[in-house]
Design a protein around this motif. Sequence first.
Motif, PDB file in Angstrom:
ATOM      1  N   GLU A   1       0.619  -1.558   0.406  1.00 44.90           N
ATOM      2  CA  GLU A   1       0.141  -0.186  -0.124  1.00 44.90           C
ATOM      3  C   GLU A   1       1.353   1.188  -0.106  1.00 44.90           C
ATOM      4  O   GLU A   1       0.861   2.378  -0.579  1.00 44.90           O
ATOM      5  N   ASN A   2       1.860   1.356   0.858  1.00 47.70           N
ATOM      6  CA  ASN A   2       2.834   2.284   0.992  1.00 47.70           C
ATOM      7  C   ASN A   2       2.095   3.919   1.387  1.00 47.70           C
ATOM      8  O   ASN A   2       2.205   4.485   0.576  1.00 47.70           O
ATOM      9  N   ALA A   3       1.315   3.605   2.277  1.00 52.12           N
ATOM     10  CA  ALA A   3       1.169   5.014   2.456  1.00 52.12           C
ATOM     11  C   ALA A   3       2.024   5.984   2.643  1.00 52.12           C
ATOM     12  O   ALA A   3       2.816   5.362   3.870  1.00 52.12           O
ATOM     13  N   ARG A   4       2.229   7.319   2.576  1.00 44.33           N
ATOM     14  CA  ARG A   4       3.111   8.029   3.108  1.00 44.33           C
ATOM     15  C   ARG A   4       3.671   7.926   4.096  1.00 44.33           C
ATOM     16  O   ARG A   4       5.157   8.066   4.744  1.00 44.33           O
ATOM     17  N   ALA A   5       3.126   7.890   4.884  1.00 44.21           N
ATOM     18  CA  ALA A   5       3.103   7.897   6.802  1.00 44.21           C
ATOM     19  C   ALA A   5       3.966   7.230   6.924  1.00 44.21           C
ATOM     20  O   ALA A   5       5.230   7.103   7.898  1.00 44.21           O
ATOM     21  N   ASP A   6       3.180   6.067   6.820  1.00 47.61           N
ATOM     22  CA  ASP A   6       4.444   4.524   6.890  1.00 47.61           C
ATOM     23  C   ASP A   6       5.970   4.640   6.173  1.00 47.61           C
ATOM     24  O   ASP A   6       6.507   3.873   6.791  1.00 47.61           O
ATOM     25  N   VAL A   7       5.695   4.690   4.927  1.00 49.04           N
ATOM     26  CA  VAL A   7       7.460   5.149   3.749  1.00 49.04           C
ATOM     27  C   VAL A   7       8.145   5.972   4.732  1.00 49.04           C
ATOM     28  O   VAL A   7       8.882   5.465   5.163  1.00 49.04           O
ATOM     29  N   ILE A   8       7.033   7.014   5.176  1.00 52.66           N
ATOM     30  CA  ILE A   8       8.457   7.947   6.412  1.00 52.66           C
ATOM     31  C   ILE A   8       8.821   7.198   7.641  1.00 52.66           C
ATOM     32  O   ILE A   8      10.443   7.544   7.152  1.00 52.66           O
ATOM     33  N   LYS A   9       7.164   6.759   8.004  1.00 46.32           N
ATOM     34  CA  LYS A   9       8.378   6.166   9.183  1.00 46.32           C
ATOM     35  C   LYS A   9       9.588   4.779   9.197  1.00 46.32           C
ATOM     36  O   LYS A   9      10.834   4.887   9.058  1.00 46.32           O
ATOM     37  N   ALA A  10       9.392   3.874   7.600  1.00 47.92           N
ATOM     38  CA  ALA A  10      10.141   2.765   6.976  1.00 47.92           C
ATOM     39  C   ALA A  10      11.558   3.207   6.798  1.00 47.92           C
ATOM     40  O   ALA A  10      12.076   2.846   7.789  1.00 47.92           O
ATOM     41  N   GLN A  11      11.623   4.550   6.774  1.00 51.87           N
ATOM     42  CA  GLN A  11      13.004   5.364   6.042  1.00 51.87           C
ATOM     43  C   GLN A  11      13.458   5.740   6.886  1.00 51.87           C
ATOM     44  O   GLN A  11      14.679   5.241   7.342  1.00 51.87           O
ATOM     45  N   MET A  12      13.177   6.510   7.653  1.00 52.94           N
ATOM     46  CA  MET A  12      13.832   6.969   9.173  1.00 52.94           C
ATOM     47  C   MET A  12      13.686   5.364   9.710  1.00 52.94           C
ATOM     48  O   MET A  12      15.031   5.807  10.326  1.00 52.94           O
ATOM     49  N   LEU A  13      13.098   4.807  10.074  1.00 56.44           N
ATOM     50  CA  LEU A  13      13.662   3.131  10.963  1.00 56.44           C
ATOM     51  C   LEU A  13      14.456   2.759   9.853  1.00 56.44           C
ATOM     52  O   LEU A  13      16.027   2.480  10.729  1.00 56.44           O
ATOM     53  N   LEU A  14      15.208   2.231   9.046  1.00 55.13           N
ATOM     54  CA  LEU A  14      15.929   1.826   7.895  1.00 55.13           C
ATOM     55  C   LEU A  14      16.507   2.386   7.871  1.00 55.13           C
ATOM     56  O   LEU A  14      18.545   2.296   8.249  1.00 55.13           O
ATOM     57  N   ALA A  15      16.932   3.884   8.406  1.00 56.04           N
ATOM     58  CA  ALA A  15      18.189   4.961   8.034  1.00 56.04           C
ATOM     59  C   ALA A  15      18.810   4.733   9.387  1.00 56.04           C
ATOM     60  O   ALA A  15      20.058   4.688   9.468  1.00 56.04           O
ATOM     61  N   GLU A  16      18.310   5.184   9.943  1.00 58.18           N
ATOM     62  CA  GLU A  16      18.824   4.825  11.601  1.00 58.18           C
ATOM     63  C   GLU A  16      19.224   3.401  12.230  1.00 58.18           C
ATOM     64  O   GLU A  16      20.343   3.773  12.735  1.00 58.18           O
ATOM     65  N   ALA A  17      18.974   2.792  11.700  1.00 62.97           N
ATOM     66  CA  ALA A  17      19.501   0.897  11.753  1.00 62.97           C
ATOM     67  C   ALA A  17      20.647   1.182   9.969  1.00 62.97           C
ATOM     68  O   ALA A  17      21.501   0.056  10.622  1.00 62.97           O
ATOM     69  N   GLY A  18      20.987   1.696   9.364  1.00 64.85           N
ATOM     70  CA  GLY A  18      22.002   1.949   8.673  1.00 64.85           C
ATOM     71  C   GLY A  18      21.715   1.096   7.587  1.00 64.85           C
ATOM     72  O   GLY A  18      22.606   0.586   6.602  1.00 64.85           O
ATOM     73  N   TYR A  19      20.639   0.936   7.832  1.00 62.57           N
ATOM     74  CA  TYR A  19      19.653  -0.213   5.884  1.00 62.57           C
ATOM     75  C   TYR A  19      19.120   1.102   4.810  1.00 62.57           C
ATOM     76  O   TYR A  19      19.187   0.351   3.979  1.00 62.57           O
TER      77      TYR A  19
END
Length: 96
Positions: free
Chosen positions: A26-44
């Motif tokens: 579905e890629n809801a924008r708020a979820d994509v933002i959250k996923a991008q932030m979490l992945l970036a913080e984890a180094g992915y």
Amino acid sequence: SLPMPLRPVDDPNPFSLSGPVGHLAENARADVIKAQMLLAEAGYLDLPEPGLPTGWPGSGLVPGIKRLQRDRGRPARCRGRQNGPGPDTRGHRPAA
């Protein structure tokens, strides 16, 4: 000094998504933002300049999810999709 976290500190559910994110999701924008932030913080995931999430599922999102899933023991055939709401770190829904 340590960089500031990207996600809001007052987020009551920092690891919860309202729906799936990634390949054919579905890629809801708020979820994509959250996923991008979490992945970036984890180094992915490397965020585009100036280092902020876009909210759009770009070319780095699916490979980042796949690397995270692989590192967490998911099978090699995983599709690069993070399910929601309330998945654990492997993309599985918690038992009811």
